[in-house]
Design a protein around this motif. Structure first.
Motif, PDB file in Angstrom:
ATOM      1  N   ASN A 255      41.175  69.869  62.204  1.00  0.00           N
ATOM      2  CA  ASN A 255      41.516  70.151  60.810  1.00  0.00           C
ATOM      3  C   ASN A 255      40.500  71.109  60.184  1.00  0.00           C
ATOM      4  O   ASN A 255      40.477  71.290  58.985  1.00  0.00           O
ATOM      5  CB  ASN A 255      41.595  68.858  59.993  1.00  0.00           C
ATOM      6  N   ARG A 256      39.682  71.727  61.039  1.00  0.00           N
ATOM      7  CA  ARG A 256      38.660  72.659  60.537  1.00  0.00           C
ATOM      8  C   ARG A 256      38.956  74.085  60.990  1.00  0.00           C
ATOM      9  O   ARG A 256      39.473  74.310  62.077  1.00  0.00           O
ATOM     10  CB  ARG A 256      37.279  72.274  61.089  1.00  0.00           C
ATOM     11  N   THR A 257      38.571  75.043  60.130  1.00  0.00           N
ATOM     12  CA  THR A 257      38.595  76.432  60.554  1.00  0.00           C
ATOM     13  C   THR A 257      37.394  77.148  59.957  1.00  0.00           C
ATOM     14  O   THR A 257      36.551  76.527  59.281  1.00  0.00           O
ATOM     15  CB  THR A 257      39.944  77.117  60.202  1.00  0.00           C
ATOM     16  N   PHE A 258      37.281  78.431  60.252  1.00  0.00           N
ATOM     17  CA  PHE A 258      36.132  79.217  59.809  1.00  0.00           C
ATOM     18  C   PHE A 258      36.660  80.534  59.251  1.00  0.00           C
ATOM     19  O   PHE A 258      37.596  81.124  59.802  1.00  0.00           O
ATOM     20  CB  PHE A 258      35.188  79.480  60.993  1.00  0.00           C
TER      21      PHE A 258
ATOM     22  N   HIS B 136      41.948  81.385  45.849  1.00  0.00           N
ATOM     23  CA  HIS B 136      43.224  81.429  46.583  1.00  0.00           C
ATOM     24  C   HIS B 136      43.203  80.385  47.711  1.00  0.00           C
ATOM     25  O   HIS B 136      44.171  79.635  47.881  1.00  0.00           O
ATOM     26  CB  HIS B 136      43.395  82.844  47.159  1.00  0.00           C
ATOM     27  N   LEU B 137      42.092  80.315  48.443  1.00  0.00           N
ATOM     28  CA  LEU B 137      42.000  79.365  49.565  1.00  0.00           C
ATOM     29  C   LEU B 137      42.000  77.928  49.036  1.00  0.00           C
ATOM     30  O   LEU B 137      42.677  77.056  49.593  1.00  0.00           O
ATOM     31  CB  LEU B 137      40.749  79.652  50.402  1.00  0.00           C
ATOM     32  N   GLU B 138      41.270  77.666  47.958  1.00  0.00           N
ATOM     33  CA  GLU B 138      41.282  76.317  47.374  1.00  0.00           C
ATOM     34  C   GLU B 138      42.689  75.975  46.886  1.00  0.00           C
ATOM     35  O   GLU B 138      43.146  74.835  47.035  1.00  0.00           O
ATOM     36  CB  GLU B 138      40.264  76.219  46.235  1.00  0.00           C
ATOM     37  N   GLY B 139      43.391  76.958  46.347  1.00  0.00           N
ATOM     38  CA  GLY B 139      44.764  76.751  45.892  1.00  0.00           C
ATOM     39  C   GLY B 139      45.711  76.394  47.032  1.00  0.00           C
ATOM     40  O   GLY B 139      46.747  75.771  46.819  1.00  0.00           O
ATOM     41  N   GLU B 140      45.352  76.803  48.240  1.00  0.00           N
ATOM     42  CA  GLU B 140      46.129  76.466  49.444  1.00  0.00           C
ATOM     43  C   GLU B 140      45.710  75.122  50.020  1.00  0.00           C
ATOM     44  O   GLU B 140      46.159  74.738  51.098  1.00  0.00           O
ATOM     45  CB  GLU B 140      45.958  77.561  50.504  1.00  0.00           C
ATOM     46  N   GLY B 141      44.806  74.438  49.332  1.00  0.00           N
ATOM     47  CA  GLY B 141      44.441  73.082  49.749  1.00  0.00           C
ATOM     48  C   GLY B 141      43.261  73.002  50.700  1.00  0.00           C
ATOM     49  O   GLY B 141      42.977  71.927  51.242  1.00  0.00           O
ATOM     50  N   PHE B 142      42.565  74.120  50.901  1.00  0.00           N
ATOM     51  CA  PHE B 142      41.374  74.057  51.752  1.00  0.00           C
ATOM     52  C   PHE B 142      40.195  73.475  50.972  1.00  0.00           C
ATOM     53  O   PHE B 142      39.947  73.871  49.833  1.00  0.00           O
ATOM     54  CB  PHE B 142      40.986  75.459  52.265  1.00  0.00           C
ATOM     55  N   ARG B 143      39.475  72.566  51.626  1.00  0.00           N
ATOM     56  CA  ARG B 143      38.210  72.057  51.081  1.00  0.00           C
ATOM     57  C   ARG B 143      37.091  72.888  51.694  1.00  0.00           C
ATOM     58  O   ARG B 143      37.097  73.161  52.906  1.00  0.00           O
ATOM     59  CB  ARG B 143      38.029  70.590  51.474  1.00  0.00           C
TER      60      ARG B 143
ATOM     61  N   SER C  71      33.068  77.330  56.209  1.00  0.00           N
ATOM     62  CA  SER C  71      33.775  76.360  57.029  1.00  0.00           C
ATOM     63  C   SER C  71      34.776  75.656  56.117  1.00  0.00           C
ATOM     64  O   SER C  71      34.414  75.217  55.023  1.00  0.00           O
ATOM     65  CB  SER C  71      32.777  75.351  57.605  1.00  0.00           C
ATOM     66  N   LEU C  72      36.025  75.585  56.557  1.00  0.00           N
ATOM     67  CA  LEU C  72      37.107  75.053  55.715  1.00  0.00           C
ATOM     68  C   LEU C  72      37.814  73.899  56.394  1.00  0.00           C
ATOM     69  O   LEU C  72      37.942  73.878  57.628  1.00  0.00           O
ATOM     70  CB  LEU C  72      38.140  76.155  55.447  1.00  0.00           C
ATOM     71  N   GLU C  73      38.323  72.986  55.570  1.00  0.00           N
ATOM     72  CA  GLU C  73      39.035  71.808  56.095  1.00  0.00           C
ATOM     73  C   GLU C  73      40.383  71.645  55.397  1.00  0.00           C
ATOM     74  O   GLU C  73      40.481  71.827  54.174  1.00  0.00           O
ATOM     75  CB  GLU C  73      38.185  70.571  55.827  1.00  0.00           C
ATOM     76  N   ARG C  74      41.382  71.293  56.202  1.00  0.00           N
ATOM     77  CA  ARG C  74      42.749  71.074  55.697  1.00  0.00           C
ATOM     78  C   ARG C  74      43.595  70.633  56.876  1.00  0.00           C
ATOM     79  O   ARG C  74      43.253  70.915  58.014  1.00  0.00           O
ATOM     80  CB  ARG C  74      43.311  72.417  55.192  1.00  0.00           C
ATOM     81  N   ASP C  75      44.730  69.976  56.631  1.00  0.00           N
ATOM     82  CA  ASP C  75      45.682  69.736  57.727  1.00  0.00           C
ATOM     83  C   ASP C  75      46.090  71.081  58.314  1.00  0.00           C
ATOM     84  O   ASP C  75      46.302  72.033  57.559  1.00  0.00           O
ATOM     85  CB  ASP C  75      46.963  69.066  57.199  1.00  0.00           C
ATOM     86  N   ASN C  76      46.250  71.133  59.634  1.00  0.00           N
ATOM     87  CA  ASN C  76      46.674  72.390  60.297  1.00  0.00           C
ATOM     88  C   ASN C  76      45.842  73.578  59.839  1.00  0.00           C
ATOM     89  O   ASN C  76      46.386  74.642  59.510  1.00  0.00           O
ATOM     90  CB  ASN C  76      48.152  72.686  60.015  1.00  0.00           C
TER      91      ASN C  76
END
Ligand code: GDP
Length: 138
Positions: free
Chosen positions: A3-6, A25-32, A75-80
């Motif tokens: 559930n992590r990406t970079f 924009h990324l936070e709006g897409e649900g990335f923590r 470093s970002l976290e989200r489903d998929n």
């Protein structure tokens, strides 16, 4: 960790004052945001980071561009996380990127295309470890 990406908010985005808009924009897409900071890549770091492209004709230009100014790494976290970030970024060439994607909104050219995102879970783990200590990736 799947559930992590970079991501790297690239030098053109920093130069053009788009860092805050892209993070929003990324936070709006649900990335923590797990970890993040401004940095400037050395030539050795950029060469190593893009080693997979070392035989491509654009490699030297890519290294020169990525070292041309500061970048914002996260470093970002989200489903998929990996596929969702790729979808949010849009195609490599901003001219071909879907409307509303980060590259369509902020990219200038196939090289100066605003943002990097890991292309697999394996590379996400490698790329996060390239920039962040394990203690930062909590
Ligand atoms: P990405 O995964 O969508 O970032 O694309 P790639 O892994 O194929 O390429 C890495 C980066 O190299 C891209 O994001 C661009 O900044 C740059 N790049 C890719 N293709 C080209 C090209 O044909 N010419 C130039 N100058 N740069 C390119």
């Amino acid at each position: 960790m799947n559930n992590r990406t970079f991501t790297i908010i690239k030098p053109d985005s920093v130069e053009n004052g788009n860092v805050g808009k892209i993070i929003a924009h990324l936070e709006g897409e649900g990335f923590r945001i797990v970890a993040g900071r401004m940095t400037r890549l050395s030539t050795d770091q950029a060469r190593a980071f893009y080693a997979v492209h070392s035989k491509r004709p654009f490699y030297n230009d890519l290294v020169a561009y990525m070292t041309s100014g500061p970048v914002w790494v996260m470093s970002l976290e989200r489903d998929n996380a990996v596929p969702h970030l790729r979808k949010t970024m849009g195609a490599t060439n901003p001219a071909e990127a879907d409307q509303g994607t980060v590259r369509a909104l902020y990219g200038e050219s196939i090289e100066r295309n605003a943002i990097h995102g890991s292309d697999s879970d394996e590379n996400a783990a490698i790329e996060n470890a390239f920039f962040f200590a394990a203690s930062e990736l909590i």
